[in-house]
Scaffold this active site. Structure first.
Site, PDB file in Angstrom:
ATOM      1  N   SER A 114       6.283  45.451  14.703  1.00  0.00           N
ATOM      2  CA  SER A 114       5.129  44.851  14.047  1.00  0.00           C
ATOM      3  C   SER A 114       3.783  45.378  14.555  1.00  0.00           C
ATOM      4  O   SER A 114       3.540  46.576  14.526  1.00  0.00           O
ATOM      5  CB  SER A 114       5.250  43.340  14.221  1.00  0.00           C
ATOM      6  OG  SER A 114       4.241  42.670  13.568  1.00  0.00           O
TER       7      SER A 114
ATOM      8  N   ASP B 131      -0.971  44.708   9.258  1.00  0.00           N
ATOM      9  CA  ASP B 131      -0.463  45.051  10.585  1.00  0.00           C
ATOM     10  C   ASP B 131       0.571  46.171  10.419  1.00  0.00           C
ATOM     11  O   ASP B 131       0.788  46.682   9.313  1.00  0.00           O
ATOM     12  CB  ASP B 131       0.101  43.830  11.331  1.00  0.00           C
ATOM     13  CG  ASP B 131       1.421  43.361  10.766  1.00  0.00           C
ATOM     14  OD1 ASP B 131       1.714  43.662   9.590  1.00  0.00           O
ATOM     15  OD2 ASP B 131       2.188  42.697  11.497  1.00  0.00           O
TER      16      ASP B 131
ATOM     17  N   SER C 155       3.676  31.851  25.279  1.00  0.00           N
ATOM     18  CA  SER C 155       3.872  32.810  24.196  1.00  0.00           C
ATOM     19  C   SER C 155       5.365  32.984  23.925  1.00  0.00           C
ATOM     20  O   SER C 155       6.179  32.910  24.831  1.00  0.00           O
ATOM     21  CB  SER C 155       3.255  34.150  24.592  1.00  0.00           C
ATOM     22  OG  SER C 155       3.849  35.184  23.832  1.00  0.00           O
TER      23      SER C 155
HETATM   24  C1  16G Z   1       5.407  36.591  16.043  1.00  0.00           C
HETATM   25  C2  16G Z   1       5.550  35.780  14.791  1.00  0.00           C
HETATM   26  C3  16G Z   1       4.215  35.224  14.362  1.00  0.00           C
HETATM   27  C4  16G Z   1       3.552  34.463  15.477  1.00  0.00           C
HETATM   28  C5  16G Z   1       3.508  35.285  16.727  1.00  0.00           C
HETATM   29  C6  16G Z   1       3.077  34.420  17.892  1.00  0.00           C
HETATM   30  C7  16G Z   1       7.019  36.163  12.888  1.00  0.00           C
HETATM   31  C8  16G Z   1       7.440  37.109  11.825  1.00  0.00           C
HETATM   32  N1  16G Z   1       6.078  36.608  13.710  1.00  0.00           N
HETATM   33  O1  16G Z   1       4.651  37.729  15.810  1.00  0.00           O
HETATM   34  O2  16G Z   1       4.419  34.385  13.266  1.00  0.00           O
HETATM   35  O3  16G Z   1       2.253  34.081  15.120  1.00  0.00           O
HETATM   36  O4  16G Z   1       4.797  35.783  17.024  1.00  0.00           O
HETATM   37  O5  16G Z   1       3.140  35.156  19.068  1.00  0.00           O
HETATM   38  O6  16G Z   1       7.514  35.059  13.012  1.00  0.00           O
HETATM   39  P1  16G Z   1       3.025  34.464  20.468  1.00  0.00           P
HETATM   40  O7  16G Z   1       4.142  33.468  20.584  1.00  0.00           O
HETATM   41  O8  16G Z   1       3.105  35.575  21.442  1.00  0.00           O
HETATM   42  O9  16G Z   1       1.697  33.773  20.500  1.00  0.00           O
HETATM   43 MG    MG Z   2       4.118  42.103  11.481  1.00  0.00          MG
END
Ligand code: 16G
Ligand code: MG
Length: 536
Positions: A64, A276, A498
């Protein structure tokens, strides 16, 4: 299924000693060179999941918005949805199994999940443009074939396109044709139909600048443009011919730094957007006559789209319910605007597309967006049938509204949030409503906000409740946050571990940027002290 063959092939994709990985919010993610064994094993797992569901399963190789050196993999379930939670656990178990245990773990999973091993299996594979992705997708294929699964390798795809392919294949063509041409046709036809109404009023020719994060979105959008070019012209930047993937560009960069991507030629008041690296996120922005940058994030996208949908639903006069789903990161102004001005019910879920998607399925029309630009609109099957029926039956204005809704249904990738779909819907809505990007931005004013990260020894010491808005542990942390928040006006703050990085994330908003910055800083200090901060 031959245990000896699995052992032999598995040894060619050996797991680095001591490496432990978790199927996180959106699959496995780490440095590409550590992922070969995970890819092979996810090929194996996809075969079991396919046998169990008697359906085609998808495997997407991408990391991603993360740096080019990273990679990742996620499985796509039969209706184009994220992998079921119980299978996330199987995935973690299999990825971390020692070499000698791989076969045993496969048999364990088969038993627990009642997989009929005689059943046939079919897996579809897609990948992004990272240099490591091609080789890693070959490892997935190796895993699929050694367990006797059949496969189709789509090669380069955006993540939402792979979700679309899986959904199409499992609905025997009713949803669309499972080819890249089928995807382009379906979305573009709906877009051109929808925007016809706007252009007969003599609306000016529309054009949009798109930052593609040097990712796969550039290739696909360029391929697709001839299909919709009568309604919109797109000018691509960061198309991958020079720059590095996601480096100083893309939706994540723009959202988190609140500034334009490098390599984009922005003129004042021009509408621009960023995808992205795998094109499942989109944010818009422009720079005003004074050179000030204005970000239009997922919250404002949700607002624009839900107000448009609500108007159409009122017009056709059917009692179809609409709901908007957000996360704790949604700007307070957006929530207030949706609830108080637009009078639509708003719900908050945990971060991660799967949580929002799940909640949105409870409505006839479920709009969900994360502030970071992940999102879509889901229409229930019943709502879709009703609307498509009304588009044939109703008279005049009502019929037109139903037809427009029917186009919107086809335009949204119902299988997953999709930057390309979202972009086309947004462009259509702006054209139909005759809104400029400034007018859209002016719907409400975002509260100033700040995000920070804190390193701690073990981020799991933080647990949360109330859709991540309240910290339950460590003791005293929530009380400390409450006391800090009281010092500022229009303020709010929360912390959460996270799901994709080894950090604790801090979010704060308040009436001014200085206040938001200082609240975020103070909350970070509280996390550092109470949750075992390490380093600076
Ligand atoms: C991932 C998730 C996204 C979320 C992010 C939070 C999918 C497809 N992607 O990229 O939705 O906002 O994680 O990241 O579900 P974090 O937990 O590191 O803050
Ligand atoms: Mg993505």
């Amino acid at each position: 299924m031959d245990p000896e063959a699995v052992r032999k092939h598995s040894a060619l994709h050996a797991k680095p000693d001591g490496l432990v990985l978790q199927y996180g919010t959106a699959g496995f993610r780490t440095k590409a060179e550590r992922l070969d064994h995970v890819m092979f094993r996810m090929g194996l797992l996809a075969v079991l999941r396919s046998k169990q569901t008697k359906s085609t399963i998808g495997v997407m190789v991408t990391a991603s918005h993360n740096p080019e050196e990273d990679n990742g993999v996620k499985l796509v379930d039969p209706l184009g949805e994220m992998l079921a939670p119980s299978w996330e656990e199987h995935a973690t178990c299999l990825a971390n199994a020692e070499e000698r245990d791989v076969w045993r773990v496969l048999m364990d999973i088969s038993e627990k999940a009642a997989v009929n091993l005689q059943q046939e299996a079919f897996v579809v594979i897609g990948r992004d443009t990272r240099p490591s992705s091609e080789r890693l997708s070959q490892s997935v294929i190796d895993g699929v074939t050694v367990l006797g699964g059949q496969f189709h390798d789509y090669g380069l795809l955006t993540t939402p396109q792979l979700h679309y392919m899986v959904y199409c294949r499992n609905s025997s063509g009713r949803y669309g044709e499972a080819t890249i041409d089928g995807y382009y046709q379906k979305l573009s036809t709906a877009f051109v139909e929808l925007t016809k109404q706007a252009f007969c009023g003599g609306n000016e020719y529309r054009s949009l600048k798109v930052d593609c994060a040097n990712g796969v979105g550039a290739l696909k959008l360029r391929e697709m443009e001839p299909y919709f070019s009568q309604g919109l012209s797109v000018q691509l930047f960061n198309d991958g011919t020079k720059g590095k993937l996601n480096h100083l560009c893309g939706a994540d960069f723009v959202k988190s730094h609140q500034r334009p991507p490098q390599g984009m030629e922005m003129k004042s008041n021009e509408r621009c957007c960023s995808f992205d690296g795998d094109a499942d996120r989109i944010v818009y922005y422009y720079s005003d006559a004074d050179g000030h940058f204005h970000l239009i994030d997922g919250d404002k996208i949700a607002t624009l789209i839900s107000s448009f949908l609500k108007e159409l639903l009122v017009e056709i006069g059917e009692s179809l319910n609409i709901g908007v789903v957000q996360t704790a990161y949604a700007n307070g102004s957006s929530t207030r605007y949706l609830e108080e001005v637009m009078k639509v019910p708003v719900y908050c879920t945990k971060t991660g597309v799967k949580h929002l998607h799940h909640k949105a399925q409870e409505f006839d029309v479920g709009v969900y967006f994360e502030a970071n630009g992940h999102g879509t609109v889901l229409f229930s099957k019943a709502a879709e049938m009703k609307i498509k029926q009304l588009a044939k039956e109703l008279e005049d204005k009502k019929r037109k509204a139903a037809q427009m809704l029917a186009n919107v249904i086809d335009l949204f990738n119902q299988a997953a949030g999709d930057a390309i779909s979202d972009m086309l819907v947004i462009e259509a809505v702006l054209a139909l409503k005759g809104l400029t990007v400034q007018e859209w931005d002016a719907l409400y004013t975002d509260l100033p906000n700040r995000q920070l990260k804190v390193k701690v020894a073990d981020r799991q010491v933080i647990s949360t409740t109330d859709a991540e808005r309240q910290a339950v542990t460590p003791p005293g942390l929530q009380e400390a946050i409450n006391d800090l928040v009281k010092k500022y006006k229009l303020s709010r703050a929360f912390v959460r571990p996270s799901g994709t990085e080894d950090v604790v994330r801090v979010y704060a908003e308040a009436d001014s940027q200085e206040s938001a910055d200082s609240l975020a800083h103070e909350v970070s200090l509280a996390v550092f002290q109470l949750a075992g901060g390490v380093g600076e």
